[in-house]
Design an enzyme around this catalytic site. Structure first.
Site, PDB file in Angstrom:
ATOM      1  CE1 TYR A  88       1.055  -0.377   4.351  1.00 43.94           C
ATOM      2  CE2 TYR A  88       0.155   1.657   4.319  1.00 43.94           C
ATOM      3  CZ  TYR A  88       0.947   0.758   5.084  1.00 43.94           C
ATOM      4  OH  TYR A  88       1.694   1.113   6.216  1.00 43.94           O
TER       5      TYR A  88
ATOM      6  NE  ARG B 220       6.942   4.177   0.411  1.00 48.74           N
ATOM      7  CZ  ARG B 220       6.774   4.903   1.593  1.00 48.74           C
ATOM      8  NH1 ARG B 220       7.490   5.167   2.469  1.00 48.74           N
ATOM      9  NH2 ARG B 220       5.428   5.478   1.605  1.00 48.74           N
TER      10      ARG B 220
ATOM     11  NE  ARG C 115      -6.223 -19.190   4.340  1.00 45.72           N
ATOM     12  CZ  ARG C 115      -5.188 -19.961   4.540  1.00 45.72           C
ATOM     13  NH1 ARG C 115      -4.914 -21.175   4.372  1.00 45.72           N
ATOM     14  NH2 ARG C 115      -4.483 -19.512   5.616  1.00 45.72           N
TER      15      ARG C 115
ATOM     16  CG  HIS D 137       0.238 -20.922   2.530  1.00 48.66           C
ATOM     17  ND1 HIS D 137      -0.830 -21.565   2.824  1.00 48.66           N
ATOM     18  CD2 HIS D 137       0.788 -20.592   3.676  1.00 48.66           C
ATOM     19  CE1 HIS D 137      -1.299 -21.334   4.224  1.00 48.66           C
ATOM     20  NE2 HIS D 137      -0.274 -20.782   4.549  1.00 48.66           N
TER      21      HIS D 137
ATOM     22  CE  LYS E 115       3.321   3.218   3.169  1.00 45.86           C
ATOM     23  NZ  LYS E 115       3.288   3.076   4.589  1.00 45.86           N
TER      24      LYS E 115
ATOM     25  CD  GLU F 168      10.116   1.613  10.554  1.00 41.10           C
ATOM     26  OE1 GLU F 168       9.698   2.651   9.748  1.00 41.10           O
ATOM     27  OE2 GLU F 168      10.004   0.667  10.039  1.00 41.10           O
TER      28      GLU F 168
ATOM     29  CG  LEU G 295       8.370   2.366   4.822  1.00 40.51           C
ATOM     30  CD1 LEU G 295       8.076   1.173   3.684  1.00 40.51           C
ATOM     31  CD2 LEU G 295       7.094   3.205   5.130  1.00 40.51           C
TER      32      LEU G 295
HETATM   33  N1  PMP Z   1       7.488   3.689   8.961  1.00 35.09           N
HETATM   34  C1  PMP Z   1       6.376   3.168   8.863  1.00 35.09           C
HETATM   35  C2  PMP Z   1       6.403   1.512   9.372  1.00 35.09           C
HETATM   36  C3  PMP Z   1       5.298   3.718   8.498  1.00 35.09           C
HETATM   37  O1  PMP Z   1       4.074   2.791   8.427  1.00 35.09           O
HETATM   38  C4  PMP Z   1       5.235   4.923   7.890  1.00 35.09           C
HETATM   39  C5  PMP Z   1       3.893   5.545   7.287  1.00 35.09           C
HETATM   40  N2  PMP Z   1       3.562   4.865   6.364  1.00 35.09           N
HETATM   41  C6  PMP Z   1       6.430   5.486   7.905  1.00 35.09           C
HETATM   42  C7  PMP Z   1       7.656   4.981   8.449  1.00 35.09           C
HETATM   43  C8  PMP Z   1       6.660   6.757   7.299  1.00 35.09           C
HETATM   44  O2  PMP Z   1       6.672   7.050   5.882  1.00 35.09           O
HETATM   45  P1  PMP Z   1       6.035   7.950   5.083  1.00 35.09           P
HETATM   46  O3  PMP Z   1       6.872   9.244   5.353  1.00 35.09           O
HETATM   47  O4  PMP Z   1       6.416   7.695   3.636  1.00 35.09           O
HETATM   48  O5  PMP Z   1       4.638   8.116   5.352  1.00 35.09           O
END
Ligand code: PMP
Length: 294
Positions: free
Chosen positions: A33, A52, A101, A103, A148, A181, A206
């Site tokens: 997403y 991305r 379903r 895997h 993501k 993070e 991310l």
């Molecule tokens: N880390 C994670 C785990 C996130 O879910 C997000 C938000 N999507 C971010 C960092 C920040 O990413 P962005 O600046 O692209 O929104």
């Protein structure tokens, strides 16, 4: 104004939007997403988000659902049909598709493409600059949080724990007691020496679009920037701390667990970065052609 969603080629009222119960996003979290901010009808940093998205799809070997040109047209149409809001968030999800379903990857199916738009109050500096508390929790995620993917269960649990602890965000901690993070944001600190520190975008985090933009802005402001991992202990001794994300912008941190950071108000460097980021968003909104008028 009613919300319009996009589902596999159709624009529908969000209430009526449906995906199949055997969609692999629903059954396996087999999807990716993006969330992109809309300011004055303009999708902010859209190219970076699409770049991305392309990368996430490629990493999971999910087909691109429509051509990139078509995707841009749908994005513009979604913003337009939802009233080209002064501020909002556009959500895009692509899953591997629908199949009985099993895997292993099914063959001969088309990916599912879904989009929604949410209108929100415009980001006001007075609100954005308010500091919030964060807690620290073990990072329970799989080893590819750089993708993501919609597999967000540890993020959901961490955020819920933060809420229940009266905090705004949870900072996740790796096995070496270093912060990776936030559950939905990237973590930053500013050391007593004035060094702006954020973890390098390796496979452990991310690579946030806001993170990338803020890194560029910090360097442009002449701040000393260091992309390196930092420990929980180091974060608790920091002069300033903040986190970044599409929805959070640049959010100052007043407390990490039980340790106060600064004097509870936004710190000077964080403030500089928040203002620079707001200026970046407003400049793009002013200089781009709003999708509704294109
Ligand atoms: N880390 C994670 C785990 C996130 O879910 C997000 C938000 N999507 C971010 C960092 C920040 O990413 P962005 O600046 O692209 O929104």
């Amino acid at each position: 104004m009613s919300r319009i969603a996009y589902v596999n080629g159709a624009y529908v009222h969000q209430r009526a939007a449906r995906v199949h119960i055997e969609d692999r996003g629903f059954q396996f979290a087999d999807g990716v997403y993006e969330v992109c901010a809309i300011r004055r009808g303009v999708l902010i940093d859209m190219d970076l988000h699409l770049e991305r998205l392309a990368w996430s799809l490629d990493q999971l070997r999910i087909d691109v659902p429509v051509s990139w040109r078509a995707l841009r047209i749908i994005l513009a149409e979604m913003v337009r049909r939802n009233g080209a809001p002064a501020f909002g968030l556009l959500y895009i999800q692509v899953t591997r598709g629908t199949a009985p379903r099993n895997h292993a990857f099914p063959t001969g199916i088309a990916p599912t493409l879904v989009m929604t738009v949410r209108t929100l109050p415009a980001p006001a500096y007075a609100v954005l600059q308010r500091s919030v508390a964060v807690i620290t929790r073990p990072d329970l995620r799989w080893r590819r949080p750089d993708i993501k993917s919609v597999s967000l269960l540890p993020n959901v649990l961490g955020k819920q724990e933060a809420m229940e602890a009266g905090a705004y965000e949870a900072w996740l901690v790796d096995d070496e007691q270093r912060i990776t993070e936030g559950t939905a944001s990237n973590a930053w600190i500013i050391s007593r020496e004035g060094e702006v520190i954020t973890r390098p975008a390796d496979r452990s985090i991310l690579n946030g679009i806001t993170r990338r933009v803020v890194l560029r802005l910090a360097r442009r402001l002449g701040l000393v920037v260091s992309e390196r991992a930092f420990s929980v202990a180091e974060a608790k001794q920091a002069r300033e701390a903040f986190f970044t994300g599409t929805t959070a912008f640049v959010k100052p941190v007043s407390r990490i667990d039980d340790t106060a950071i600064g004097n509870g108000e936004i710190g000077p460097h964080t403030d500089e970065l928040l203002r620079a980021y707001l200026a970046h968003v407003e400049a793009q909104a002013a200089n781009s052609v709003p999708v509704a008028r294109r």
